[in-house]
Scaffold this motif. Sequence first.
Motif, PDB file in Angstrom:
ATOM      1  N   ALA A  18       0.834  -1.205   0.000  1.00  0.00           N
ATOM      2  CA  ALA A  18       0.000   0.000   0.000  1.00  0.00           C
ATOM      3  C   ALA A  18       0.867   1.254   0.000  1.00  0.00           C
ATOM      4  O   ALA A  18       0.571   2.240  -0.689  1.00  0.00           O
ATOM      5  CB  ALA A  18      -0.933  -0.001   1.206  1.00  0.00           C
ATOM      6  N   TYR A  19       1.938   1.226   0.763  1.00  0.00           N
ATOM      7  CA  TYR A  19       2.853   2.375   0.798  1.00  0.00           C
ATOM      8  C   TYR A  19       3.495   2.587  -0.566  1.00  0.00           C
ATOM      9  O   TYR A  19       3.605   3.725  -1.048  1.00  0.00           O
ATOM     10  CB  TYR A  19       3.926   2.146   1.859  1.00  0.00           C
ATOM     11  N   ALA A  20       3.916   1.489  -1.211  1.00  0.00           N
ATOM     12  CA  ALA A  20       4.548   1.587  -2.526  1.00  0.00           C
ATOM     13  C   ALA A  20       3.592   2.191  -3.554  1.00  0.00           C
ATOM     14  O   ALA A  20       3.996   3.002  -4.387  1.00  0.00           O
ATOM     15  CB  ALA A  20       5.018   0.204  -2.981  1.00  0.00           C
ATOM     16  N   ASP A  21       2.328   1.806  -3.494  1.00  0.00           N
ATOM     17  CA  ASP A  21       1.337   2.370  -4.414  1.00  0.00           C
ATOM     18  C   ASP A  21       1.195   3.879  -4.222  1.00  0.00           C
ATOM     19  O   ASP A  21       1.033   4.636  -5.185  1.00  0.00           O
ATOM     20  CB  ASP A  21      -0.023   1.704  -4.203  1.00  0.00           C
ATOM     21  N   ALA A  22       1.239   4.315  -2.974  1.00  0.00           N
ATOM     22  CA  ALA A  22       1.044   5.738  -2.684  1.00  0.00           C
ATOM     23  C   ALA A  22       2.204   6.588  -3.198  1.00  0.00           C
ATOM     24  O   ALA A  22       1.995   7.695  -3.706  1.00  0.00           O
ATOM     25  CB  ALA A  22       0.865   5.951  -1.184  1.00  0.00           C
ATOM     26  N   VAL A  23       3.421   6.076  -3.101  1.00  0.00           N
ATOM     27  CA  VAL A  23       4.589   6.891  -3.453  1.00  0.00           C
ATOM     28  C   VAL A  23       5.047   6.700  -4.894  1.00  0.00           C
ATOM     29  O   VAL A  23       5.931   7.431  -5.357  1.00  0.00           O
ATOM     30  CB  VAL A  23       5.774   6.588  -2.502  1.00  0.00           C
ATOM     31  N   ALA A  24       4.461   5.762  -5.625  1.00  0.00           N
ATOM     32  CA  ALA A  24       4.934   5.454  -6.989  1.00  0.00           C
ATOM     33  C   ALA A  24       4.953   6.674  -7.915  1.00  0.00           C
ATOM     34  O   ALA A  24       5.979   6.958  -8.550  1.00  0.00           O
ATOM     35  CB  ALA A  24       4.090   4.329  -7.585  1.00  0.00           C
ATOM     36  N   PRO A  25       3.854   7.442  -8.056  1.00  0.00           N
ATOM     37  CA  PRO A  25       3.916   8.606  -8.956  1.00  0.00           C
ATOM     38  C   PRO A  25       4.939   9.642  -8.503  1.00  0.00           C
ATOM     39  O   PRO A  25       5.596  10.280  -9.330  1.00  0.00           O
ATOM     40  CB  PRO A  25       2.495   9.172  -8.901  1.00  0.00           C
ATOM     41  N   GLY A  26       5.080   9.802  -7.196  1.00  0.00           N
ATOM     42  CA  GLY A  26       6.056  10.756  -6.680  1.00  0.00           C
ATOM     43  C   GLY A  26       7.479  10.358  -7.015  1.00  0.00           C
ATOM     44  O   GLY A  26       8.328  11.212  -7.294  1.00  0.00           O
ATOM     45  N   ILE A  27       7.757   9.052  -6.983  1.00  0.00           N
ATOM     46  CA  ILE A  27       9.097   8.582  -7.354  1.00  0.00           C
ATOM     47  C   ILE A  27       9.381   8.897  -8.811  1.00  0.00           C
ATOM     48  O   ILE A  27      10.489   9.319  -9.172  1.00  0.00           O
ATOM     49  CB  ILE A  27       9.225   7.069  -7.091  1.00  0.00           C
ATOM     50  N   ALA A  28       8.374   8.689  -9.667  1.00  0.00           N
ATOM     51  CA  ALA A  28       8.549   9.005 -11.091  1.00  0.00           C
ATOM     52  C   ALA A  28       8.845  10.493 -11.287  1.00  0.00           C
ATOM     53  O   ALA A  28       9.713  10.868 -12.082  1.00  0.00           O
ATOM     54  CB  ALA A  28       7.308   8.601 -11.874  1.00  0.00           C
ATOM     55  N   LEU A  29       8.140  11.359 -10.563  1.00  0.00           N
ATOM     56  CA  LEU A  29       8.398  12.793 -10.671  1.00  0.00           C
ATOM     57  C   LEU A  29       9.774  13.150 -10.115  1.00  0.00           C
ATOM     58  O   LEU A  29      10.454  14.047 -10.633  1.00  0.00           O
ATOM     59  CB  LEU A  29       7.317  13.580  -9.939  1.00  0.00           C
TER      60      LEU A  29
END
Length: 334
Positions: A124-135
């Motif tokens: 769940a944590y990985a899903d939340a931060v995924a777009p932020g990591i891409a940015l």
Amino acid sequence: MELAFIPSPSRGVLNLGPIPLRGYAFCIIIGVFVAVWLGNKRWVARGGRPGTVADIAVWAVPFGLIGGRLYHVITDYQLYFSEGRDWVDAFKIWEGGLGIWGAIAFGALGAWIGARRMGVPMPAYADAVAPGIALAQAIGRWGNWFNQELYGKATDLPWAVEITSSADGRVPGTYHPTFLYESLWCVGVAVLVIWAGRRFELGHGRAFALYVAAYCVGRFWIEYLRVDDAHHILGLRLNNWTALFVFLLAVVYIVLSARMRPGREAVVEPRAQSSAGDAGDDAKDADAGSEDAEAATEDADAGSKDAGDATSKDETDEKDVDDVKDGADSAKKG
């Protein structure tokens, strides 16, 4: 003659007195802040507590930096350990050189440690931060522009990047700005993950897996344009093979996860739910106390009314007795 191009900065560091402000490090720091900010918003929207993403990032970011540097040094060891090189340069992370594969792998390990300490499910944590990591990657790639590194083949396109440095074997000229291509691709990946997450309610790590798969697709074709030294296996650059392998793992995870765990997690942070439950219990206790107070007040009012009725009855009885006495006295006189 080139009519237009993207100029490279004359230097990648700005000295503020004794403090050097390096463009590469600055881009990484800004990227981390954006990733944590967006990840926190997505986490809270899923029912998590504010601040949890930052608390786990305290573990993930250092691990990610170490992993990214290790991957780069191991796969490009000749830059630091061959004849004429100084191995101390392997620790100079501000000069560039972070492998995204190592950064994601070690960053995930650090995030897993932090998530366990916080009692948070890692998927769940990985899903939340995924777009932020891409940015964060999109912003961090501009650090390569400051260092005049990781450019592509020579070109005279209007958006070519001009390389003016001749250090480390560079040849001044205009080249494909692969840093720009990857930056724009990562922005697109972030948008894709956000859209797909809402459209298909991706959960249990599938949004993160989508980010990984989409990034690998872009990285595969961008690698073809790069001209920096790299190890080759069967005619492909090492990073091409890595992108292909990681892409397949991400796709397999998405398929298997969708079958085994369809839908999305109902609870992403148990402690947040517990806090909400405790607040609800306190509210219920307060309501119950108010009801008891109201009941006690009603009982008191009823007691006062009964007492008043009893007093009125006693007065009536005394009056009746007096009337009887007066009647008796009148009879005697008569």
